[in-house]
Enzyme design. Structure first.
Site, short mmCIF file in Angstrom:
data_model
loop_
_atom_site.label_atom_id
_atom_site.label_comp_id
_atom_site.label_asym_id
_atom_site.label_seq_id
_atom_site.Cartn_x
_atom_site.Cartn_y
_atom_site.Cartn_z
N ASN A 54 0.82 -1.21 0.00
CA ASN A 54 0.00 0.00 0.00
C ASN A 54 0.86 1.27 0.00
O ASN A 54 0.31 2.38 -0.03
CB ASN A 54 -0.93 0.02 1.22
CG ASN A 54 -2.11 -0.91 1.05
OD1 ASN A 54 -2.48 -1.27 -0.06
ND2 ASN A 54 -2.71 -1.31 2.16
N HIS A 142 -15.57 -0.38 4.08
CA HIS A 142 -14.50 -1.09 4.76
C HIS A 142 -14.91 -1.53 6.16
O HIS A 142 -15.79 -0.92 6.79
CB HIS A 142 -13.26 -0.18 4.83
CG HIS A 142 -12.04 -0.86 5.33
ND1 HIS A 142 -11.62 -0.78 6.64
CD2 HIS A 142 -11.12 -1.63 4.69
CE1 HIS A 142 -10.50 -1.47 6.78
NE2 HIS A 142 -10.18 -2.00 5.61
N GLU A 185 -16.88 5.47 0.48
CA GLU A 185 -15.48 5.59 0.12
C GLU A 185 -15.35 6.19 -1.27
O GLU A 185 -16.30 6.19 -2.05
CB GLU A 185 -14.80 4.21 0.14
CG GLU A 185 -14.88 3.50 1.48
CD GLU A 185 -14.22 2.13 1.47
OE1 GLU A 185 -13.15 1.99 0.85
OE2 GLU A 185 -14.78 1.19 2.07
N SER A 189 -11.04 -0.59 -2.22
CA SER A 189 -9.71 -1.18 -2.31
C SER A 189 -9.67 -2.56 -2.95
O SER A 189 -8.61 -2.96 -3.45
CB SER A 189 -9.10 -1.28 -0.91
OG SER A 189 -9.86 -2.14 -0.07
N ASP A 214 -14.43 8.41 2.94
CA ASP A 214 -13.15 7.73 3.20
C ASP A 214 -12.31 7.80 1.92
O ASP A 214 -12.66 7.22 0.90
CB ASP A 214 -13.45 6.28 3.59
CG ASP A 214 -12.21 5.42 3.80
OD1 ASP A 214 -11.24 5.57 3.02
OD2 ASP A 214 -12.22 4.58 4.69
N HIS A 217 -7.57 5.23 0.01
CA HIS A 217 -6.89 4.69 -1.16
C HIS A 217 -6.77 5.72 -2.28
O HIS A 217 -6.49 5.36 -3.42
CB HIS A 217 -7.60 3.43 -1.66
CG HIS A 217 -7.44 2.27 -0.74
ND1 HIS A 217 -6.33 1.45 -0.75
CD2 HIS A 217 -8.25 1.80 0.24
CE1 HIS A 217 -6.45 0.53 0.18
NE2 HIS A 217 -7.61 0.71 0.80
N LYS A 248 -0.55 4.76 3.55
CA LYS A 248 -0.57 4.21 2.19
C LYS A 248 0.28 5.09 1.28
O LYS A 248 1.50 5.01 1.31
CB LYS A 248 -2.01 4.02 1.73
CG LYS A 248 -2.73 2.92 2.54
CD LYS A 248 -4.14 2.67 2.06
CE LYS A 248 -4.74 1.43 2.71
NZ LYS A 248 -4.84 1.48 4.18
#
Length: 407
Positions: A54, A142, A185, A189, A214, A217, A248
């Protein structure tokens, strides 16, 4: 009850299903990312190429980040010395929170020990402390978001993944005047798909709901300064809360939320997940701030990253290796069998020096097992060719179906 037997039986069931997790013992080489040394007693090369990190941009190895961490370590020592409330707030924490607020063009930010904790703590606090709150959660959110919502004990409603129409339908059925929070999100991911943020904001604003995005990523990777998908689309101002991680693309450790001064102060004042946790070491905060500052000013890493992702996708497609088509940097190669997914991962590591972790249930649904590749700017053309050749050989050995290069 024989407790130990219960533990053994449960673990044996995981092994038989192909879902037992084995951790690779790796030692990263400074300055040689994505190369690493594998510590093990079995067969296979000691030096491996990591394909599932990540640390998307390799910022965990960047000289600016390392220099900042060394300076803070030499200046402050190792740990923060306490919780943020009791002696643990250091100038590096304060400067990092200012940097994060600026990144997302918000008045304030709050630092947590991880992205998981920031989601858990913020969502549980908002859901519990907003009167008669109902949280509308994307069905693919998540685990950290799910756990935070569950812990809040607020009413929860799931809306179909990335579906503003279903969200609108569910919000329309909630009585007016209730506190409402929409949690979702930007980049998901496992599938690598991207949310229709603007459309979700349209629906939330129509019904007077707060929005919680969120961006873990996406931060560092998208937008002119690395602020994420919302920055890329010019709509950060429409989000009530933007959450992200420092572990990440920024290459260090920690999580955070950004929002209005009162909202951030509210979470700071009421969240047990913030109040009772030892603060991040100052060196980690210093390194994260240096990483963010660098990526605000430099787009070279993002451009190189996208070029490598495109190259990996093109070569996998030419070889007929099935992967999910998505607009992000995540390359999910679909095996759809837990045993074969684990077997391919093991052979890649033991025979080819390629490390990619198998992604099996419960992280993904049964029958959708995959190898999740995350190309970085540091992967060479030789690394990519070696990966594609190895996958092609193992695909034939496993008699797995290929897809047409034109598909």
């Amino acid at each position: 009850m024989d407790y130990e037997q219960h533990f053994r039986d449960s673990l044996d069931a995981l092994r038989n299903q192909g879902n037992y997790r084995v951790f690779a013992n790796l030692e990263r080489y400074r300055g040689e990312f994505p190369k690493a040394r594998r510590h093990h007693n079995g067969p296979g090369p000691a030096d491996v190429t990591v394909w599932c990190s990540n640390d998307y941009l390799g910022m965990g190895q960047h000289p600016d980040v390392l220099d900042a961490m060394h300076e803070a370590l030499n200046s402050c020592g190792a740990g923060a010395g306490g919780t943020r409330n009791i002696s643990g707030t250091n100038r590096y924490h304060v400067e990092l929170e200012r940097e994060l607020a600026d990144l997302h063009d918000k008045p304030a930010a709050l630092l947590f020990t991880s992205g998981y904790v920031s989601n858990w703590a913020a969502l549980s606090t908002l859901g519990a402390k907003l009167p008669n709150c109902v949280i509308l959660s994307d069905s693919m959110n998540h685990a950290s978001m799910i756990e935070g919502i569950r812990h809040s004990r607020a009413e929860k409603q799931l809306f179909k993944h990335n579906d503003p129409e279903d969200l609108d339908k569910k919000l329309s059925q909630i009585e007016p005047g209730r506190a409402k929070l929409v949690a979702f999100e930007s980049v998901y991911s496992m599938d690598g798909d991207i949310a229709p943020i603007a459309e979700i904001c349209d629906v939330a604003e129509k019904h007077g709901a707060m929005t919680y995005l969120d961006e873990v990523h996406a931060v560092g990777l998208y937008g002119p300064r690395g602020g994420g998908i919302a920055e890329r689309e010019g709509i950060m101002d429409r989000l009530t809360v933007i959450e992200g991680t420092l572990g990440k693309a920024f290459g260090v450790v920690g999580g955070y939320i950004t929002g209005s001064k009162d909202l951030i102060d509210f979470v700071r004042s009421f969240s047990s997940g913030f109040i009772f946790t030892t603060a991040l070491p100052p060196a980690c905060a210093a390194g994260a701030r240096a990483s963010i500052a660098h990526l605000k000013a430099s787009s070279a890493e993002r451009e190189a990253h996208q070029a490598k992702v495109a190259k990996v996708r093109a070569k996998l497609k030419a070889a007929g290796i099935p992967m999910l088509d998505n607009p992000s940097h995540i390359v999910p190669v679909m095996v759809n069998d837990p045993q074969k997914c684990k077997w391919i991962s093991d052979i890649l590591l033991d025979q080819y020096g390629i490390y990619v972790q198998p992604i099996n249930y419960p992280t993904v649904a049964k029958g959708t097992e995959r190898l999740r590749f995350t190309p970085t700017p540091a992967h060479t053309d030789e690394d990519i060719d070696h990966l594609v050749k190895a996958l092609s050989e193992l695909w034939s050995q496993c008699a797995l179906a290929r897809v047409s290069a034109a598909a």
